[in-house]
Design a protein around this motif. Structure first.
Motif, PDB file in Angstrom:
ATOM      1  N   ALA A 175       0.850  -1.283   0.040  1.00  0.00           N
ATOM      2  CA  ALA A 175      -0.094  -0.051  -0.160  1.00  0.00           C
ATOM      3  C   ALA A 175       0.889   1.207  -0.061  1.00  0.00           C
ATOM      4  O   ALA A 175       0.517   2.264  -0.648  1.00  0.00           O
ATOM      5  N   LEU A 176       1.967   1.244   0.662  1.00  0.00           N
ATOM      6  CA  LEU A 176       2.827   2.399   0.851  1.00  0.00           C
ATOM      7  C   LEU A 176       3.619   2.558  -0.395  1.00  0.00           C
ATOM      8  O   LEU A 176       3.912   3.751  -0.718  1.00  0.00           O
ATOM      9  N   GLY A 220      -0.563  -5.571  -1.993  1.00  0.00           N
ATOM     10  CA  GLY A 220      -0.726  -5.196  -0.843  1.00  0.00           C
ATOM     11  C   GLY A 220      -2.314  -6.124  -0.504  1.00  0.00           C
ATOM     12  O   GLY A 220      -2.334  -6.693   0.639  1.00  0.00           O
ATOM     13  N   LEU A 221      -3.058  -6.066  -1.624  1.00  0.00           N
ATOM     14  CA  LEU A 221      -4.532  -6.650  -1.350  1.00  0.00           C
ATOM     15  C   LEU A 221      -4.354  -8.294  -1.103  1.00  0.00           C
ATOM     16  O   LEU A 221      -5.007  -8.938  -0.301  1.00  0.00           O
ATOM     17  N   PHE A 222      -3.446  -9.088  -2.033  1.00  0.00           N
ATOM     18  CA  PHE A 222      -3.309 -10.321  -1.918  1.00  0.00           C
ATOM     19  C   PHE A 222      -2.742 -10.767  -0.569  1.00  0.00           C
ATOM     20  O   PHE A 222      -2.707 -11.746   0.017  1.00  0.00           O
ATOM     21  N   VAL A 265      -7.148  -2.407   1.189  1.00  0.00           N
ATOM     22  CA  VAL A 265      -8.340  -1.698   0.476  1.00  0.00           C
ATOM     23  C   VAL A 265      -8.594  -0.072   0.936  1.00  0.00           C
ATOM     24  O   VAL A 265      -8.865   0.671   0.434  1.00  0.00           O
ATOM     25  N   THR A 266      -8.327  -0.076   2.347  1.00  0.00           N
ATOM     26  CA  THR A 266      -8.444   1.374   2.851  1.00  0.00           C
ATOM     27  C   THR A 266      -7.594   2.363   2.491  1.00  0.00           C
ATOM     28  O   THR A 266      -7.944   3.604   2.412  1.00  0.00           O
ATOM     29  N   PHE A 267      -6.590   1.893   1.665  1.00  0.00           N
ATOM     30  CA  PHE A 267      -5.793   2.900   0.894  1.00  0.00           C
ATOM     31  C   PHE A 267      -6.453   3.510  -0.313  1.00  0.00           C
ATOM     32  O   PHE A 267      -5.919   4.495  -1.024  1.00  0.00           O
ATOM     33  N   MET A 272      -5.862   1.138  -9.181  1.00  0.00           N
ATOM     34  CA  MET A 272      -6.110   0.654  -7.582  1.00  0.00           C
ATOM     35  C   MET A 272      -7.443  -0.091  -7.808  1.00  0.00           C
ATOM     36  O   MET A 272      -7.732  -1.014  -7.136  1.00  0.00           O
ATOM     37  N   LEU A 273      -8.434   0.659  -8.549  1.00  0.00           N
ATOM     38  CA  LEU A 273      -9.822   0.021  -8.758  1.00  0.00           C
ATOM     39  C   LEU A 273      -9.821  -1.288  -9.375  1.00  0.00           C
ATOM     40  O   LEU A 273     -10.559  -2.399  -8.906  1.00  0.00           O
ATOM     41  N   ILE A 274      -9.020  -1.285 -10.311  1.00  0.00           N
ATOM     42  CA  ILE A 274      -8.737  -2.357 -11.393  1.00  0.00           C
ATOM     43  C   ILE A 274      -8.096  -3.486 -10.477  1.00  0.00           C
ATOM     44  O   ILE A 274      -8.458  -4.811 -10.320  1.00  0.00           O
ATOM     45  N   ALA A 275      -7.261  -3.258  -9.585  1.00  0.00           N
ATOM     46  CA  ALA A 275      -6.465  -4.257  -8.654  1.00  0.00           C
ATOM     47  C   ALA A 275      -7.381  -4.780  -7.599  1.00  0.00           C
ATOM     48  O   ALA A 275      -7.636  -5.939  -7.410  1.00  0.00           O
TER      49      ALA A 275
END
Length: 387
Positions: free
Chosen positions: A78-79, A107-109, A115-117, A145-148
């Protein structure tokens, strides 16, 4: 011996990943929080915040526990996505959008709380970018980010099916079992107060916040009320400071948004709280703490206060690391802190039995078994149906 080598390597990887996270955090904060005037490097807000994050005792569990790698990788991804978002703001290079996608997906996986990012990154761009086209660029940054996020949640659904928020009927998987609505939210706000307390004064620390280390709270108790007032005040201050782009407001919003999935307010997470759950959110409070340390009028006093904070936090972290040496040390130490937890008493009892039957512990066998019986009886008293 081979198991020890494997554990050493795995823990060493955690340390390296945590170190990399601290480096990325420093670079990100330096890009976001442009230095004001000519300040010595150790007086800069990014350095102070990163140093406090590095030594903070509440992060011991994330680094010392191999299970904590999901938290480390989630925040690191995320960072890095946030770092390349600011890079894109400067360069408008398509390659940076690709890197935002890759790191955010990583980060999501690792853990879906990244997702808060989706909110935190645009918030950072709003607060700390002076680009006249930041709104348009901010929308473009959101696309990868939305696609991810779509890819991750689609794959998650295909693997484990629909997400159920139905509370479990087992106390160890639903800490609020049997509580009324009022008791549940009074207890939730008490745990939220504990998070703030541990981020400022990290003592005592424990791996176990299961029932009933945290007692059932009521709104007639003072602490849930104080917690509610503090969080309402934080929300109001953050909103007021939003237009002024106040750093303290950003820190509060970062903390509240990052903690929200683990707060139990919106959906149950199965346990009251855990120190690792505040890992990412701690950045928000640490930014605020660093801001006030830096803003002390006398630079010498500011430096002395920073040294005191870092020294005390470091000593606590070193002390806490010794407790995480192995399961036996951890369980038998923390059961004295989480005295009223059924899980802690069961874990300590079970581990004492394991140690008692080892040939090298022949002289301590009776002592270990008597301690095990004591803890297991306490676990049954706390939770009679705990199989």
């Amino acid at each position: 011996r081979n198991r020890s080598k494997v554990l050493f390597v795995s823990h060493f990887i955690n340390v390296l990943l945590f170190s990399l996270t601290c480096l990325v955090l420093l670079l990100l904060l330096e890009k976001m929080l442009k230095p004001e005037g000519k300040k010595i490097w150790y007086q800069s807000l990014p350095f102070i915040a990163t140093l406090i994050f590095l030594v903070h005792p509440i992060h011991t569990e994330v680094v010392a526990n191999i299970k904590g790698r999901d938290e480390i990788l989630s925040l690191l991804g995320a960072l890095l996505a946030m770092w390349y978002s600011f890079k894109y703001m400067e360069s408008k290079r398509i390659f940076h959008l690709f890197l935002i996608f890759i790191f955010f997906l990583m980060g999501l996986f690792s853990k879906e709380v990244a997702v808060t990012f989706l909110v935190i990154i645009p918030l950072g761009v709003y607060f700390f970018s002076n680009d006249k086209l930041r709104f348009q660029k901010g929308i473009i940054i959101l696309i990868p980010m939305l696609i991810a996020s779509v890819i991750y949640f689609y794959m998650r659904h295909k693997v484990i099916g629909d997400v159920s928020f139905e509370p479990s009927s087992e106390l160890m998987n639903n800490s609020f079992l049997g509580m009324s609505f009022a008791e549940k939210y009074a207890t939730i706000f008490y745990t939220l107060l504990l998070y703030l307390k541990l981020l400022v004064f990290p003592h005592p620390l424990t791996y176990d916040y299961y029932p009933y280390h945290i007692a059932v709270m009521h709104w007639s108790d003072i602490w849930p009320v104080i917690s509610l007032l503090i969080y309402v005040a934080m929300g109001i201050y953050a909103i007021i400071g939003f237009k002024k782009k106040n750093i303290v407001s950003f820190g509060m919003l970062f903390y509240l948004i990052a903690l929200s999935p683990m707060s139990n307010i919106f959906f149950p997470i199965g346990v009251f709280m855990n120190e690792r759950f505040v890992y990412a959110a701690s950045i928000g409070i640490i930014i605020i703490l660093a801001y006030f340390v830096q803003k002390i009028i006398n630079p010498k006093i500011s430096l002395y206060i920073l040294l005191i904070i870092v020294s005390l936090y470091s000593l606590k972290t070193i002390s806490r690391n010794t407790v995480w040496k192995n399961d036996f040390t951890l369980f038998t130490h923390d059961v004295k802190i989480s005295r009223n937890s059924a899980k802690s008493n069961t874990s300590a009892g079970g581990k004492l039995i394991e140690e008692a039957v080892k040939p090298e512990n022949k002289t301590s066998k009776t002592e270990y078994l008597n301690q095990a019986i004591y803890y297991l009886r306490r676990a049954i008293k706390i939770h009679p149906a705990y199989n």
